[in-house]
Motif scaffolding. Structure first.
Motif, PDB file in Angstrom:
ATOM      1  N   CYS A  61       0.868  -1.252  -0.078  1.00  0.00           N
ATOM      2  CA  CYS A  61      -0.028  -0.014  -0.178  1.00  0.00           C
ATOM      3  C   CYS A  61       0.784   1.197  -0.125  1.00  0.00           C
ATOM      4  CB  CYS A  61      -0.990   0.093   1.196  1.00  0.00           C
ATOM      5  SG  CYS A  61      -2.293  -1.334   1.026  1.00  0.00           S
ATOM      6  N   ILE A  62       1.936   1.132   0.554  1.00  0.00           N
ATOM      7  CA  ILE A  62       2.949   2.302   0.749  1.00  0.00           C
ATOM      8  C   ILE A  62       3.329   2.572  -0.755  1.00  0.00           C
ATOM      9  CG2 ILE A  62       5.113   3.290   1.466  1.00  0.00           C
ATOM     10  CD1 ILE A  62       4.679   1.989   3.927  1.00  0.00           C
ATOM     11  N   PHE A  63       3.839   1.442  -1.405  1.00  0.00           N
ATOM     12  CA  PHE A  63       4.310   1.802  -2.865  1.00  0.00           C
ATOM     13  C   PHE A  63       3.379   2.204  -3.710  1.00  0.00           C
ATOM     14  CE2 PHE A  63       7.979  -1.862  -2.683  1.00  0.00           C
ATOM     15  CZ  PHE A  63       8.846  -0.821  -1.993  1.00  0.00           C
ATOM     16  N   CYS A  64       1.994   1.713  -3.497  1.00  0.00           N
ATOM     17  CA  CYS A  64       0.925   1.968  -4.368  1.00  0.00           C
ATOM     18  C   CYS A  64       0.460   3.651  -4.203  1.00  0.00           C
ATOM     19  CB  CYS A  64      -0.333   1.090  -4.106  1.00  0.00           C
ATOM     20  SG  CYS A  64      -0.087  -0.732  -4.740  1.00  0.00           S
ATOM     21  N   LEU A  65       0.485   3.913  -2.922  1.00  0.00           N
ATOM     22  CA  LEU A  65       0.222   5.331  -2.585  1.00  0.00           C
ATOM     23  C   LEU A  65       1.296   6.131  -3.452  1.00  0.00           C
ATOM     24  CD1 LEU A  65      -1.418   7.333  -1.011  1.00  0.00           C
ATOM     25  CD2 LEU A  65       0.234   7.285   0.761  1.00  0.00           C
ATOM     26  N   PHE A  66       2.515   6.054  -3.209  1.00  0.00           N
ATOM     27  CA  PHE A  66       3.564   6.627  -3.975  1.00  0.00           C
ATOM     28  C   PHE A  66       3.307   6.635  -5.516  1.00  0.00           C
ATOM     29  CE2 PHE A  66       7.452   6.877  -6.257  1.00  0.00           C
ATOM     30  CZ  PHE A  66       7.907   8.182  -5.837  1.00  0.00           C
ATOM     31  N   ILE A  67       2.941   5.430  -5.933  1.00  0.00           N
ATOM     32  CA  ILE A  67       2.687   5.391  -7.390  1.00  0.00           C
ATOM     33  C   ILE A  67       1.547   6.379  -7.705  1.00  0.00           C
ATOM     34  CG2 ILE A  67       1.647   3.671  -9.350  1.00  0.00           C
ATOM     35  CD1 ILE A  67       3.128   1.449  -7.939  1.00  0.00           C
ATOM     36  N   MET A  73       1.202  13.652 -10.172  1.00  0.00           N
ATOM     37  CA  MET A  73       2.219  15.051 -10.315  1.00  0.00           C
ATOM     38  C   MET A  73       2.850  14.886 -11.778  1.00  0.00           C
ATOM     39  SD  MET A  73       1.819  16.263  -7.130  1.00  0.00           S
ATOM     40  CE  MET A  73       3.063  17.454  -7.406  1.00  0.00           C
ATOM     41  N   VAL A  74       3.242  13.834 -12.314  1.00  0.00           N
ATOM     42  CA  VAL A  74       3.804  13.940 -13.615  1.00  0.00           C
ATOM     43  C   VAL A  74       2.764  14.347 -14.744  1.00  0.00           C
ATOM     44  CG1 VAL A  74       4.605  12.483 -15.348  1.00  0.00           C
ATOM     45  CG2 VAL A  74       5.412  12.218 -12.980  1.00  0.00           C
ATOM     46  N   LEU A 101      -3.052   3.522 -13.579  1.00  0.00           N
ATOM     47  CA  LEU A 101      -3.889   2.259 -13.377  1.00  0.00           C
ATOM     48  C   LEU A 101      -3.156   1.102 -12.691  1.00  0.00           C
ATOM     49  CD1 LEU A 101      -6.667   0.870 -14.204  1.00  0.00           C
ATOM     50  CD2 LEU A 101      -5.490   0.518 -16.482  1.00  0.00           C
ATOM     51  N   ALA A 102      -1.954   0.980 -12.833  1.00  0.00           N
ATOM     52  CA  ALA A 102      -1.227  -0.063 -12.296  1.00  0.00           C
ATOM     53  C   ALA A 102      -1.374  -0.017 -10.769  1.00  0.00           C
ATOM     54  CB  ALA A 102       0.051  -0.379 -12.832  1.00  0.00           C
ATOM     55  N   GLY A 103      -1.004   1.144 -10.302  1.00  0.00           N
ATOM     56  CA  GLY A 103      -1.437   1.458  -8.839  1.00  0.00           C
ATOM     57  C   GLY A 103      -2.577   0.879  -8.186  1.00  0.00           C
ATOM     58  N   LEU A 307       7.640  -2.551  -8.400  1.00  0.00           N
ATOM     59  CA  LEU A 307       8.700  -1.831  -8.458  1.00  0.00           C
ATOM     60  C   LEU A 307       8.777  -0.993  -9.736  1.00  0.00           C
ATOM     61  CD1 LEU A 307      11.185  -0.768  -6.841  1.00  0.00           C
ATOM     62  CD2 LEU A 307      12.495  -2.701  -7.791  1.00  0.00           C
ATOM     63  N   ASN A 308       8.386  -1.577 -10.951  1.00  0.00           N
ATOM     64  CA  ASN A 308       8.544  -0.669 -12.113  1.00  0.00           C
ATOM     65  C   ASN A 308       7.709   0.779 -12.026  1.00  0.00           C
ATOM     66  OD1 ASN A 308       8.893  -0.689 -15.240  1.00  0.00           O
ATOM     67  ND2 ASN A 308       6.901  -0.628 -14.943  1.00  0.00           N
ATOM     68  N   SER A 309       6.618   0.168 -11.525  1.00  0.00           N
ATOM     69  CA  SER A 309       5.634   1.676 -11.442  1.00  0.00           C
ATOM     70  C   SER A 309       6.261   2.698 -10.421  1.00  0.00           C
ATOM     71  CB  SER A 309       4.358   1.372 -11.054  1.00  0.00           C
ATOM     72  OG  SER A 309       3.802   0.496 -12.264  1.00  0.00           O
ATOM     73  N   VAL A 310       6.978   2.235  -9.413  1.00  0.00           N
ATOM     74  CA  VAL A 310       7.424   3.016  -8.379  1.00  0.00           C
ATOM     75  C   VAL A 310       8.513   3.942  -9.185  1.00  0.00           C
ATOM     76  CG1 VAL A 310       8.471   3.334  -6.208  1.00  0.00           C
ATOM     77  CG2 VAL A 310       6.870   1.734  -6.662  1.00  0.00           C
ATOM     78  N   LEU A 311       9.499   3.099  -9.990  1.00  0.00           N
ATOM     79  CA  LEU A 311      10.724   3.865 -10.303  1.00  0.00           C
ATOM     80  C   LEU A 311      10.449   5.046 -11.610  1.00  0.00           C
ATOM     81  CD1 LEU A 311      13.054   0.768 -10.553  1.00  0.00           C
ATOM     82  CD2 LEU A 311      13.150   2.576  -8.679  1.00  0.00           C
ATOM     83  N   ASN A 312       9.263   4.611 -12.453  1.00  0.00           N
ATOM     84  CA  ASN A 312       9.101   5.511 -13.624  1.00  0.00           C
ATOM     85  C   ASN A 312       9.138   7.141 -13.216  1.00  0.00           C
ATOM     86  OD1 ASN A 312       9.465   3.402 -15.561  1.00  0.00           O
ATOM     87  ND2 ASN A 312       7.062   3.059 -15.620  1.00  0.00           N
ATOM     88  N   PRO A 313       8.169   7.410 -12.228  1.00  0.00           N
ATOM     89  CA  PRO A 313       8.182   8.825 -11.911  1.00  0.00           C
ATOM     90  C   PRO A 313       9.229   9.330 -11.400  1.00  0.00           C
ATOM     91  CG  PRO A 313       6.826   7.671 -10.361  1.00  0.00           C
ATOM     92  CD  PRO A 313       7.101   6.662 -11.538  1.00  0.00           C
ATOM     93  N   ILE A 314      10.267   8.391 -10.653  1.00  0.00           N
ATOM     94  CA  ILE A 314      11.595   9.019 -10.359  1.00  0.00           C
ATOM     95  C   ILE A 314      12.369   9.194 -11.381  1.00  0.00           C
ATOM     96  CG2 ILE A 314      13.519   8.375  -8.954  1.00  0.00           C
ATOM     97  CD1 ILE A 314      11.735   6.591  -6.986  1.00  0.00           C
TER      98      ILE A 314
END
Length: 374
Positions: A61-67, A73-74, A101-103, A307-314
């Motif tokens: 859920c933490i990962f998904c919230l960040f996603i 924001m992007v 959508l992945a989140g 992790l892929n969806s987490v890294l993309n906006p970064i």
């Protein structure tokens, strides 16, 4: 008499042309829950879930919230900053929408996994997997469209392609149309509900033939995109070397095509690294590899996909200074409540900078040969 004749004719027809569909429907299991299919695939309720499922859900859920927040924001940065009103950034925003959508799909999955999976109805399971498949298809289609857009622009030696907003809108609509269709294919009939012997192990109501098609198709698209970007990168390096030897223009302007390409190549590389192991496992499941112990890797490869969806906006923020500056500006606007004033100031600064670079570009183009202009 007529009834006797009809019965005789039906026996003759069945002896000549047997009807497998009529016989197979007697063995369909639309009224079953997912526990029935998990038992057939030898997937029992995981014993670790009582101690680790809560931790898995918290981290997920933490990962998904960040996603969700980061990709919003992007998308907002692309909408509010005039310098991002180009086809490339519209497609980047659409890629962020697929990550968004992945989140959502991961959140739904987190609360419908473990022993809960065995209590799901068929439609609930189709929804769970359909969201994941649709987001993956959207990400893959977006990356392919971005690769083609970059190829067109770079081969004409331009920072941005000449695609109109109407064409970009049609491309985005096409991407989502294909993605929704790909996510709905199992629910449309390519499943094993009526042929239990064809069921896969990791996705118990998906037929093995579908998993083979799905994984091979995605892996082939991966290879196509990698080949496109290798071709683009080689061309840009060669062209940049020639320009450096003939002109002394704005260094920032000449590096812009390379910076955009490096950003997309990084996104593509992370996507391939995060999704290839899972696709290979699905392919092995489709090929019925009984000695591969695929269930051991299922949860780890799912986290790798998240992790892929987490890294993309970064990656967007780290590789693109303008994107990071716009996102910081938006965060300050949210905190201070002066979004309109700051947005207008940012757009004025962007317009001033853009006009300055255009004037510099025009002066530099006068020094270049006609076939070497940017």
């Amino acid at each position: 008499m007529k009834s006797v004749c009809l019965v005789g004719v039906s026996h003759v027809v069945q002896s000549i042309l047997p009807l497998p569909k009529m016989s197979s429907q007697n063995h369909c299991h639309y009224d079953k829950q997912m526990g029935f299919f998990y038992n057939i695939s030898n997937q029992k309720s995981e014993t670790w879930e009582f101690g680790h499922l809560i931790a898995l859900r918290v981290v997920g859920c933490i990962f998904c919230l960040f996603i969700l927040v980061a990709n919003v924001m992007v998308i907002t940065a692309v909408i509010t900053n005039n310098r991002f009103h180009y086809p490339f950034y519209y497609l980047v925003a659409n890629l962020a929408a697929s990550d968004f959508l992945a989140g959502i799909a991961y959140v739904y999955l987190m609360f419908n996994t473990g022993s809960v999976s065995h209590t799901l109805t068929l439609q609930q399971y189709f929804l769970r997997q359909g969201l994941l498949d649709t987001s993956l298809s959207a990400s893959l289609a977006n990356l392919l469209v971005i690769a083609l857009e970059r190829y067109i622009s770079v081969m004409n030696w331009k920072v941005h392609s000449n695609l109109t907003k109407r064409r970009v809108t049609l491309l985005i609509a096409l991407v989502w149309g294909i993605s929704v269709f790909m996510g709905a294919v199992p629910n449309l009939g390519w499943n094993c509900i009526c042929s239990i012997e064809q069921c896969s192990m990791l996705a118990p109501i998906f037929s093995r033939s579908y998993l083979i098609f799905w994984s091979v198709f995605n892996l082939v698209v991966f290879l196509i995109m990698v080949a496109i970007y290798i071709r683009i990168y080689a061309y840009v390096r060669k062209k940049t070397t020639l320009l450096n030897s003939h002109a002394t223009g704005s260094l920032k302007r000449k590096k812009t095509p390379i910076k955009l390409i490096k950003t997309v190549m990084t996104v593509l590389g992370v996507f391939v690294i995060c999704w290839t192991p899972g696709l290979v496992v699905l392919l092995l499941d489709g090929l019925k590899c009984e000695r591969c112990n695929l269930l051991t890797f299922k949860h780890w490869f799912l986290l790798l996909a998240i992790l892929n969806s987490v890294l993309n906006p970064i990656i967007y923020s780290y590789k693109d200074e303008e994107m990071w500056a716009t996102i910081k500006n938006l965060l300050r606007c949210v905190c201070t409540g002066t979004r309109r004033q700051r947005s207008s100031k940012a757009n004025k600064r962007s317009d001033t900078t853009l006009s300055t670079e255009m004037n510099t570009s025009l002066r530099d183009n006068e020094q270049l040969k006609p076939n070497q202009t940017l």
